[in-house]
Write a protein that holds these residues in place. Structure first.
Motif, PDB file in Angstrom:
ATOM      1  N   ALA A  63       0.970  -1.184   0.082  1.00  0.00           N
ATOM      2  CA  ALA A  63       0.026  -0.140   0.129  1.00  0.00           C
ATOM      3  C   ALA A  63       1.136   1.227   0.038  1.00  0.00           C
ATOM      4  CB  ALA A  63      -0.892  -0.199   1.133  1.00  0.00           C
ATOM      5  N   LEU A  64       0.252   2.603  -0.427  1.00  0.00           N
ATOM      6  CA  LEU A  64       1.233   3.654  -0.185  1.00  0.00           C
ATOM      7  C   LEU A  64       0.567   4.318   0.763  1.00  0.00           C
ATOM      8  CD1 LEU A  64       1.217   4.295  -4.055  1.00  0.00           C
ATOM      9  CD2 LEU A  64       2.967   3.466  -2.926  1.00  0.00           C
ATOM     10  N   VAL A  65       1.564   5.023   1.696  1.00  0.00           N
ATOM     11  CA  VAL A  65       1.451   5.979   2.531  1.00  0.00           C
ATOM     12  C   VAL A  65       1.708   7.339   1.939  1.00  0.00           C
ATOM     13  CG1 VAL A  65       2.107   6.771   4.783  1.00  0.00           C
ATOM     14  CG2 VAL A  65       2.007   4.582   4.256  1.00  0.00           C
ATOM     15  N   VAL A  66       0.856   8.218   1.832  1.00  0.00           N
ATOM     16  CA  VAL A  66       0.818   9.526   1.061  1.00  0.00           C
ATOM     17  C   VAL A  66       0.742  10.561   2.304  1.00  0.00           C
ATOM     18  CG1 VAL A  66      -0.110  11.184  -0.616  1.00  0.00           C
ATOM     19  CG2 VAL A  66      -0.351   8.496  -0.750  1.00  0.00           C
ATOM     20  N   GLN A  67       1.860  11.464   2.314  1.00  0.00           N
ATOM     21  CA  GLN A  67       1.831  12.647   3.134  1.00  0.00           C
ATOM     22  C   GLN A  67       2.290  13.969   2.322  1.00  0.00           C
ATOM     23  OE1 GLN A  67       4.369  10.861   6.163  1.00  0.00           O
ATOM     24  NE2 GLN A  67       2.614  11.070   7.575  1.00  0.00           N
ATOM     25  N   ASP A  68       1.999  13.792   0.942  1.00  0.00           N
ATOM     26  CA  ASP A  68       2.366  14.958   0.207  1.00  0.00           C
ATOM     27  C   ASP A  68       1.148  15.757   0.230  1.00  0.00           C
ATOM     28  OD1 ASP A  68       3.680  16.479  -2.101  1.00  0.00           O
ATOM     29  OD2 ASP A  68       1.594  15.660  -3.093  1.00  0.00           O
ATOM     30  N   THR A  69       0.937  17.026   0.440  1.00  0.00           N
ATOM     31  CA  THR A  69      -0.062  17.942   0.830  1.00  0.00           C
ATOM     32  C   THR A  69      -0.806  17.736  -0.352  1.00  0.00           C
ATOM     33  OG1 THR A  69       1.029  19.371   2.082  1.00  0.00           O
ATOM     34  CG2 THR A  69      -0.941  19.947   1.280  1.00  0.00           C
ATOM     35  N   ALA A  70      -0.566  18.077  -1.666  1.00  0.00           N
ATOM     36  CA  ALA A  70      -1.153  18.151  -2.943  1.00  0.00           C
ATOM     37  C   ALA A  70      -1.849  16.958  -3.135  1.00  0.00           C
ATOM     38  CB  ALA A  70      -0.394  18.543  -3.964  1.00  0.00           C
ATOM     39  N   THR A  71      -1.093  15.467  -3.075  1.00  0.00           N
ATOM     40  CA  THR A  71      -1.939  14.412  -3.565  1.00  0.00           C
ATOM     41  C   THR A  71      -2.877  13.979  -2.202  1.00  0.00           C
ATOM     42  OG1 THR A  71       0.367  13.837  -4.276  1.00  0.00           O
ATOM     43  CG2 THR A  71      -1.220  12.135  -3.700  1.00  0.00           C
ATOM     44  N   VAL A  72      -2.787  14.418  -1.199  1.00  0.00           N
ATOM     45  CA  VAL A  72      -3.782  14.046  -0.033  1.00  0.00           C
ATOM     46  C   VAL A  72      -5.009  15.096  -0.553  1.00  0.00           C
ATOM     47  CG1 VAL A  72      -4.480  14.326   2.308  1.00  0.00           C
ATOM     48  CG2 VAL A  72      -2.035  13.432   1.727  1.00  0.00           C
ATOM     49  N   ARG A  73      -4.820  16.192  -0.820  1.00  0.00           N
ATOM     50  CA  ARG A  73      -6.057  17.097  -1.119  1.00  0.00           C
ATOM     51  C   ARG A  73      -6.662  16.364  -2.408  1.00  0.00           C
ATOM     52  NH1 ARG A  73     -10.179  19.791   0.046  1.00  0.00           N
ATOM     53  NH2 ARG A  73     -10.682  21.645  -1.392  1.00  0.00           N
ATOM     54  N   ALA A  74      -5.734  15.826  -3.263  1.00  0.00           N
ATOM     55  CA  ALA A  74      -6.739  15.335  -4.534  1.00  0.00           C
ATOM     56  C   ALA A  74      -7.630  14.233  -4.014  1.00  0.00           C
ATOM     57  CB  ALA A  74      -5.570  15.035  -5.406  1.00  0.00           C
ATOM     58  N   LEU A  75      -7.107  13.221  -3.163  1.00  0.00           N
ATOM     59  CA  LEU A  75      -7.642  12.357  -2.567  1.00  0.00           C
ATOM     60  C   LEU A  75      -8.945  12.798  -1.992  1.00  0.00           C
ATOM     61  CD1 LEU A  75      -4.862  10.037  -1.419  1.00  0.00           C
ATOM     62  CD2 LEU A  75      -6.247   9.704  -3.413  1.00  0.00           C
ATOM     63  N   GLU A  76      -8.826  13.731  -1.080  1.00  0.00           N
ATOM     64  CA  GLU A  76      -9.972  14.338  -0.729  1.00  0.00           C
ATOM     65  C   GLU A  76     -11.243  14.778  -1.235  1.00  0.00           C
ATOM     66  OE1 GLU A  76      -9.418  16.491   3.654  1.00  0.00           O
ATOM     67  OE2 GLU A  76      -8.312  17.441   1.985  1.00  0.00           O
ATOM     68  N   LEU A  77     -10.580  15.338  -2.498  1.00  0.00           N
ATOM     69  CA  LEU A  77     -11.626  15.709  -3.600  1.00  0.00           C
ATOM     70  C   LEU A  77     -12.468  14.566  -3.925  1.00  0.00           C
ATOM     71  CD1 LEU A  77      -9.844  18.742  -5.416  1.00  0.00           C
ATOM     72  CD2 LEU A  77     -11.371  18.748  -3.659  1.00  0.00           C
ATOM     73  N   PHE A  78     -11.504  13.468  -4.391  1.00  0.00           N
ATOM     74  CA  PHE A  78     -11.995  12.372  -5.001  1.00  0.00           C
ATOM     75  C   PHE A  78     -13.055  11.603  -4.087  1.00  0.00           C
ATOM     76  CE2 PHE A  78     -11.190   7.377  -5.230  1.00  0.00           C
ATOM     77  CZ  PHE A  78     -12.302   7.303  -6.313  1.00  0.00           C
ATOM     78  N   PHE A  79     -12.897  11.753  -2.526  1.00  0.00           N
ATOM     79  CA  PHE A  79     -13.714  11.085  -1.656  1.00  0.00           C
ATOM     80  C   PHE A  79     -14.962  12.013  -1.514  1.00  0.00           C
ATOM     81  CE2 PHE A  79     -15.667  10.879   2.348  1.00  0.00           C
ATOM     82  CZ  PHE A  79     -15.612   9.700   2.640  1.00  0.00           C
ATOM     83  N   ALA A  80     -14.816  13.362  -1.597  1.00  0.00           N
ATOM     84  CA  ALA A  80     -15.986  14.108  -1.469  1.00  0.00           C
ATOM     85  C   ALA A  80     -17.075  14.179  -2.615  1.00  0.00           C
ATOM     86  CB  ALA A  80     -15.409  15.610  -1.562  1.00  0.00           C
TER      87      ALA A  80
END
Length: 242
Positions: free
Chosen positions: A143-160
């Motif tokens: 699995a991938l642990v992501v702590q890059d701000t821009a990438t996490v934000r993109a994942l948040e938008l996908f979830f939303a």
């Protein structure tokens, strides 16, 4: 060497020293800080999830695709989050049907669960600052642990985006099991596409009489007065994606 010149040289050396010290300090902090994206092997995914979720302060958002080690670990850890934390779980219809009790067993009932017909990925996002992404739910791979701000934000938008199209777990479970079959979904897709009964029945390899009986049952279950209204309600109930 004049006094003024010596003083100027000394000042320049002090400034250079301060710059070097600042650069070293920045480099040290970066070296000690978290890696923006790190790969973890399948065996340690549970431990990594605990490390990510345990210090949560505000929100946990999780996408769960099917029952398995990943989903089991997430649900188990969510039961221990502090009372003030907002927990949102978005799952597939298949998982909602197979493990509804586990999903609702969140912390004091504070876990809000929605069911989605959209394509999901096993993801956990913590405080909008870190995330864990699993390529395939049932796989034992990394699995991938992501702590890059821009990438996490993109994942948040996908979830939303998927969250807004989801349907409450209780509403999903209240639907007749007959409406959640693969055949009904295919019939609804053809109703929405405007296929004639003859064409749809032929594509689904059922008799015209059987197809029309299914359509009548679907409309009755959805309390729809027309086929168009049945399609609209199918989207509202999460039986079809928008």
């Amino acid at each position: 060497m004049s006094t003024d010149h010596a003083s100027h040289v000394e000042q320049a050396l002090l400034q250079a020293g301060a710059l070097i010290e600042s650069t070293v300090s920045i480099h040290r902090r970066r070296s000690e800080g978290p890696t923006p994206v790190a790969r973890t092997d399948g065996a340690s995914t549970g431990k990594v999830l605990r490390m990510l979720i345990s210090p949560v302060r505000h929100t946990v958002c999780a996408m769960l695709t099917e029952a398995g080690d990943f989903s089991d670990s997430v649900v188990r850890l969510l039961a221990d989050v502090p009372a003030h934390v907002t927990v949102r779980v978005l799952c597939t219809a298949e998982m909602a049907d197979s493990a509804p009790v586990a999903l609702t067993a969140g912390p004091d009932g504070r876990c809000v669960v929605r069911v989605s017909r959209s394509e999901l990925r096993p993801i956990v996002i913590v405080d909008g600052a870190s995330a864990l992404v699993r390529a395939v739910e049932g796989a034992k791979g990394p699995a991938l642990v992501v702590q890059d701000t821009a990438t996490v934000r993109a994942l948040e938008l996908f979830f939303a985006s998927a969250w807004t199209r989801g349907r409450g777990l209780a509403d999903h479970l209240q639907l007749s099991p007959r409406l959640r079959t693969e055949l009904v979904r295919k019939i609804l897709e053809r109703l929405r596409a405007g296929h004639t009964d003859e064409t749809a029945a032929r594509e689904l390899s059922v008799s015209l009489r059987t197809y029309r009986r299914y359509v009548a049952e679907i409309m009755r279950e959805l309390d729809a007065n027309s086929r168009f209204q049945a399609g609209v309600r199918a989207v509202e109930f999460g039986l079809l994606s928008e």
